[in-house]
Design a protein around this motif. Structure first.
Motif, PDB file in Angstrom:
ATOM      1  N   UNK A   1       0.651  -1.297   0.062  1.00 43.00           N
ATOM      2  CA  UNK A   1      -0.118  -0.167  -0.025  1.00 43.00           C
ATOM      3  C   UNK A   1       0.886   1.133   0.254  1.00 43.00           C
ATOM      4  N   UNK A   2       2.085   1.468   0.800  1.00 40.93           N
ATOM      5  CA  UNK A   2       2.779   2.601   0.648  1.00 40.93           C
ATOM      6  C   UNK A   2       3.390   2.680  -0.779  1.00 40.93           C
ATOM      7  N   UNK A   3       3.706   1.586  -1.062  1.00 40.81           N
ATOM      8  CA  UNK A   3       4.494   1.760  -2.499  1.00 40.81           C
ATOM      9  C   UNK A   3       3.893   1.979  -3.506  1.00 40.81           C
ATOM     10  N   UNK A   4       2.127   1.701  -3.427  1.00 42.07           N
ATOM     11  CA  UNK A   4       0.983   2.153  -4.235  1.00 42.07           C
ATOM     12  C   UNK A   4       1.249   3.658  -4.008  1.00 42.07           C
ATOM     13  N   UNK A   5       1.328   4.389  -2.979  1.00 46.11           N
ATOM     14  CA  UNK A   5       0.839   5.608  -2.549  1.00 46.11           C
ATOM     15  C   UNK A   5       1.893   6.115  -3.272  1.00 46.11           C
ATOM     16  N   UNK A   6       2.983   5.661  -3.152  1.00 46.30           N
ATOM     17  CA  UNK A   6       4.091   6.353  -3.437  1.00 46.30           C
ATOM     18  C   UNK A   6       4.214   6.373  -5.329  1.00 46.30           C
ATOM     19  N   UNK A   7       3.891   5.280  -5.535  1.00 48.56           N
ATOM     20  CA  UNK A   7       3.902   5.001  -6.770  1.00 48.56           C
ATOM     21  C   UNK A   7       3.412   6.171  -7.360  1.00 48.56           C
ATOM     22  N   UNK A   8       2.081   5.954  -6.900  1.00 44.81           N
ATOM     23  CA  UNK A   8       0.967   7.441  -7.308  1.00 44.81           C
ATOM     24  C   UNK A   8       1.358   9.027  -7.331  1.00 44.81           C
ATOM     25  N   UNK A   9       1.936   8.545  -6.648  1.00 43.33           N
ATOM     26  CA  UNK A   9       2.167  10.626  -6.878  1.00 43.33           C
ATOM     27  C   UNK A   9       4.147  10.615  -7.149  1.00 43.33           C
TER      28      UNK A   9
END
Length: 70
Positions: free
Chosen positions: A39-47
């Motif tokens: 979930x953290x990686x998905x948020x970072x990827x979105x940013x």
């Protein structure tokens, strides 16, 4: 099969079940941590995707301007 042998087999089965429960619990904790990390990686990827899009938009605006040496 006498009582002693039966008790020994029951003890062995209980040990195996306990080991399996410990293994399942350990795997469950690992899976939970991996889900949090994902979930953290998905948020970072979105940013990063938003930043990249912003950068591309700025580049396209700059590409339409005439260079200063003209």
């Amino acid at each position: 099969m006498n009582t002693s042998q039966l008790n020994l087999r029951i003890d062995e089965l209980e040990i195996k079940v306990q080991f399996q429960e410990d293994t399942i619990d350990s795997l469950n904790h690992a899976l939970i941590q991996q889900q949090k990390d994902m979930l953290i990686l998905q948020e970072q990827l979105g940013l990063f995707a938003k930043q990249l899009e912003s950068y591309r938009q700025q580049q396209s605006i700059n590409d339409n301007e005439t260079p200063p040496h003209y």
